[in-house]
Design an enzyme around this catalytic site. Structure first.
Site, short mmCIF file in Angstrom:
data_model
loop_
_atom_site.label_atom_id
_atom_site.label_comp_id
_atom_site.label_asym_id
_atom_site.label_seq_id
_atom_site.Cartn_x
_atom_site.Cartn_y
_atom_site.Cartn_z
N GLY A 108 37.97 15.11 7.27
CA GLY A 108 38.95 14.16 7.82
C GLY A 108 40.36 14.30 7.26
CD GLU B 103 31.98 10.28 5.95
OE1 GLU B 103 31.17 9.93 6.82
OE2 GLU B 103 33.03 10.90 6.23
CE LYS C 30 32.46 11.90 9.87
NZ LYS C 30 33.28 12.16 8.74
CD GLU D 219 30.27 18.10 6.84
OE1 GLU D 219 30.72 18.21 7.97
OE2 GLU D 219 29.94 17.01 6.35
CG ASN E 97 28.64 13.12 11.49
OD1 ASN E 97 28.10 12.07 11.86
ND2 ASN E 97 29.03 13.32 10.23
CG HIS F 161 28.09 13.18 5.80
ND1 HIS F 161 29.20 12.62 5.22
CD2 HIS F 161 28.56 13.98 6.80
CE1 HIS F 161 30.29 13.04 5.86
NE2 HIS F 161 29.92 13.87 6.82
CB SER G 80 39.65 19.28 8.93
OG SER G 80 39.85 18.12 8.16
P1 PGA Z 1 35.65 15.79 10.29
O1 PGA Z 1 34.23 15.30 9.71
O2 PGA Z 1 35.39 16.85 11.30
O3 PGA Z 1 36.24 14.55 10.88
O4 PGA Z 1 36.43 16.31 9.11
C1 PGA Z 1 33.18 16.20 9.48
C2 PGA Z 1 31.98 15.48 8.94
O5 PGA Z 1 32.16 14.52 8.17
O6 PGA Z 1 30.83 15.84 9.24
#
Ligand code: PGA
Length: 253
Positions: free
Chosen positions: A176, A103, A13, A170, A11, A101, A214
């Protein structure tokens, strides 16, 4: 090593430009030389909308598919300034789309809205990677399962092709941050998600469920002890070919 098919989904982003295609090329080259890995995996890169058409024309890969990271609920064309529909993504070359997601949930994507998006995406024959996950406070207050059950039941349209829905668990507190759930928690949670999905949608087919949050080349090996995890949604570490390749290698070590 089992014969289970595992998903490694990047992903990106808000990352990437035309030159970043070399990251995917390197991964593709690696996969061409390691059939032990590519025959057991589905590799998907969910990239910004601006790159889908260009990448899909350039990337002639037997191993890697492309996806988008969100879509508008309106399926085709419409007066929605700045938005992109499932049909436009499909035409650009996306095979998958991430929906829900955290976010995007944070900036207004409710379960109700995500549900409409799943319908559009499914109608356009896009495979859906639906993200679910609890916040740190919800976890602390013992609400994880309540939240997950609600997200599963309220953010998937019942008319969707259920076989095309992949769930990505998630936990928000893990994205993150470098923090990941304990293995015993993951076992319980993955069993719960698979059980609830089957119960809610009255299906015998067990859904594919990914872990995201992560994931990196150092911790990925630990997750292989959870049989129910069918793969990973990888954010930060998917922006580096080395890290992404090491994640795949170390998973099978
Ligand atoms: P990350 O993000 O691996 O940087 O924690 C995962 C995601 O948001 O899909």
């Amino acid at each position: 090593m089992t014969n289970k098919l595992n998903y490694f989904v990047g992903n990106w982003k808000m990352f990437g430009d035309f030159r970043s295609l070399k990251i995917i090329y390197r991964i593709n080259n690696f996969l061409s030389n390691f059939n032990k890995i590519h025959t057991k995996n589905k590799i998907i890169f969910c990239i910004p909308n601006t790159l889908i058409s260009f990448y899909s024309k350039k990337l002639k890969s037997n191993f890697i598919s492309l996806g988008a990271q969100n879509c508008h609920y309106n399926e085709t064309y419409g007066p929605f300034t700045g938005s992109v529909s499932a049909s436009m993504l499909k035409k650009a070359g996306a095979k998958y789309v991430i929906l829900g997601h955290s976010e995007n949930r944070l900036t207004g994507d409710s379960n109700k809205l995500i549900k409409k998006k799943t319908k559009s995406a499914s109608n356009q024959k896009l495979k859906i990677i639906l993200c679910i996950g609890e916040s740190y406070n919800e976890k602390k207050n013992g609400k994880t399962f309540i939240v997950l059950k609600k997200q599963i039941s309220k953010s998937i349209d019942k008319k969707c092709d259920l076989s095309k829905i992949i769930i990505a668990y998630e936990p928000i507190w893990s994205i993150g941050t470098g923090k990941v759930p304990k293995i015993y928690e993951l076992k319980k949670t993955f069993k719960f998600i698979k059980y609830q999905f089957k119960k809610i949608f009255k299906t015998r087919n067990t859904p594919i469920v990914l872990y995201g949050g992560s994931v990196n080349e150092k911790n990925v090996r630990n997750f292989s002890s959870v049989f129910e995890i069918d793969g990973f949604l990888i954010g930060g570490a998917s922006q580096s070919s080395k890290k992404f390749i090491d994640i795949m290698k170390n998973y099978y070590k």
